[in-house]
Design a protein around this motif. Structure first.
Motif, PDB file in Angstrom:
ATOM      1  N   VAL A  95     -10.132  -7.305  -0.949  1.00 56.34           N
ATOM      2  CA  VAL A  95      -8.957  -7.743  -1.698  1.00 56.34           C
ATOM      3  C   VAL A  95      -8.767  -9.216  -1.351  1.00 56.34           C
ATOM      4  O   VAL A  95      -8.406  -9.552  -0.232  1.00 56.34           O
ATOM      5  N   GLU A  96      -9.017 -10.080  -2.321  1.00 57.29           N
ATOM      6  CA  GLU A  96      -8.998 -11.512  -2.056  1.00 57.29           C
ATOM      7  C   GLU A  96      -7.640 -12.151  -2.313  1.00 57.29           C
ATOM      8  O   GLU A  96      -7.347 -13.213  -1.774  1.00 57.29           O
ATOM      9  N   ASP A  97      -6.806 -11.525  -3.118  1.00 61.11           N
ATOM     10  CA  ASP A  97      -5.468 -12.050  -3.403  1.00 61.11           C
ATOM     11  C   ASP A  97      -4.541 -11.659  -2.254  1.00 61.11           C
ATOM     12  O   ASP A  97      -4.216 -10.486  -2.082  1.00 61.11           O
ATOM     13  N   LEU A 101      -2.756  -8.098  -1.313  1.00 57.05           N
ATOM     14  CA  LEU A 101      -3.106  -7.474  -0.033  1.00 57.05           C
ATOM     15  C   LEU A 101      -1.839  -7.155   0.763  1.00 57.05           C
ATOM     16  O   LEU A 101      -1.698  -6.056   1.305  1.00 57.05           O
ATOM     17  N   ASP A 102      -0.895  -8.085   0.810  1.00 53.37           N
ATOM     18  CA  ASP A 102       0.364  -7.851   1.527  1.00 53.37           C
ATOM     19  C   ASP A 102       1.157  -6.713   0.888  1.00 53.37           C
ATOM     20  O   ASP A 102       1.723  -5.868   1.583  1.00 53.37           O
ATOM     21  N   VAL A 104      -0.011  -4.179  -0.940  1.00 54.97           N
ATOM     22  CA  VAL A 104      -0.706  -2.910  -0.704  1.00 54.97           C
ATOM     23  C   VAL A 104      -0.509  -2.464   0.742  1.00 54.97           C
ATOM     24  O   VAL A 104      -0.255  -1.286   1.014  1.00 54.97           O
ATOM     25  N   PHE A 105      -0.580  -3.409   1.685  1.00 53.32           N
ATOM     26  CA  PHE A 105      -0.334  -3.090   3.089  1.00 53.32           C
ATOM     27  C   PHE A 105       1.070  -2.517   3.272  1.00 53.32           C
ATOM     28  O   PHE A 105       1.252  -1.492   3.942  1.00 53.32           O
ATOM     29  N   GLU A 106       2.061  -3.152   2.672  1.00 54.82           N
ATOM     30  CA  GLU A 106       3.444  -2.663   2.774  1.00 54.82           C
ATOM     31  C   GLU A 106       3.579  -1.259   2.170  1.00 54.82           C
ATOM     32  O   GLU A 106       4.289  -0.417   2.703  1.00 54.82           O
ATOM     33  N   GLU A 107       2.881  -1.009   1.070  1.00 52.46           N
ATOM     34  CA  GLU A 107       2.928   0.311   0.438  1.00 52.46           C
ATOM     35  C   GLU A 107       2.287   1.364   1.341  1.00 52.46           C
ATOM     36  O   GLU A 107       2.812   2.473   1.498  1.00 52.46           O
ATOM     37  N   PHE A 108       1.159   1.037   1.959  1.00 53.52           N
ATOM     38  CA  PHE A 108       0.535   1.955   2.916  1.00 53.52           C
ATOM     39  C   PHE A 108       1.499   2.254   4.062  1.00 53.52           C
ATOM     40  O   PHE A 108       1.676   3.401   4.450  1.00 53.52           O
ATOM     41  N   CYS A 109       2.120   1.211   4.596  1.00 54.32           N
ATOM     42  CA  CYS A 109       3.061   1.407   5.709  1.00 54.32           C
ATOM     43  C   CYS A 109       4.230   2.292   5.289  1.00 54.32           C
ATOM     44  O   CYS A 109       4.652   3.172   6.043  1.00 54.32           O
ATOM     45  N   ARG A 110       4.760   2.059   4.081  1.00 52.73           N
ATOM     46  CA  ARG A 110       5.871   2.872   3.577  1.00 52.73           C
ATOM     47  C   ARG A 110       5.463   4.339   3.469  1.00 52.73           C
ATOM     48  O   ARG A 110       6.179   5.234   3.918  1.00 52.73           O
ATOM     49  N   ILE A 111       4.288   4.582   2.916  1.00 50.17           N
ATOM     50  CA  ILE A 111       3.807   5.956   2.737  1.00 50.17           C
ATOM     51  C   ILE A 111       3.551   6.623   4.085  1.00 50.17           C
ATOM     52  O   ILE A 111       3.930   7.774   4.301  1.00 50.17           O
TER      53      ILE A 111
END
Length: 128
Positions: A95-97, A101-102, A104-111
């Motif tokens: 993920v270059e953008d 990336l931030d 998606v990371f926040e979404e993973f953390c939320r889940i």
């Protein structure tokens, strides 16, 4: 029978092998075994698979290093975009953008936090 169809052998019998998120010490379904990813230059690296989510119409998979990897901390989460529909045969793309990336990371953390809270809530005894 594929791993996705096999029942987990951890004793809880609540899910299939592919869905196993148990933290039982006696779990031997392989859910805690690292997988090997191969870089473009042929180097083999071991990671633990964290999960896959859909975010803004694309699928992303997260991994945690299972061994010391230069430039990556032990507790870092590595996120790749999946190209293709089948999780098992999809290509992992960086993920270059940084903004995506931030997000998606926040979404993973939320889940992950939601899952932890749900597990914690299920383990509490209620007084009636």
């Amino acid at each position: 029978m594929s791993d996705k169809e096999k029942k987990c052998t951890c004793g809880c019998d609540e899910h299939t092998h592919a869905e196993c998120e148990c933290e039982h010490e006696e779990c031997d379904c392989g859910c805690d075994e690292p997988i090997e990813l191969i870089t473009d230059d042929g180097k083999k690296l071991k990671f633990y698979f964290i999960g896959t989510i859909e975010y803004k119409g694309k699928n992303y998979s997260a991994f945690e290093p299972a061994e010391q990897i230069e430039g990556i901390e032990d507790d870092d989460m590595i996120i790749f975009e999946l190209s293709g529909d089948d999780e098992e045969t999809a290509e992992l793309l960086p993920v270059e953008d940084e903004a995506i990336l931030d997000e998606v990371f926040e979404e993973f953390c939320r889940i992950l936090e939601e899952d932890e809270l749900a597990d914690e809530a299920m383990s509490l005894e209620t007084d009636k």
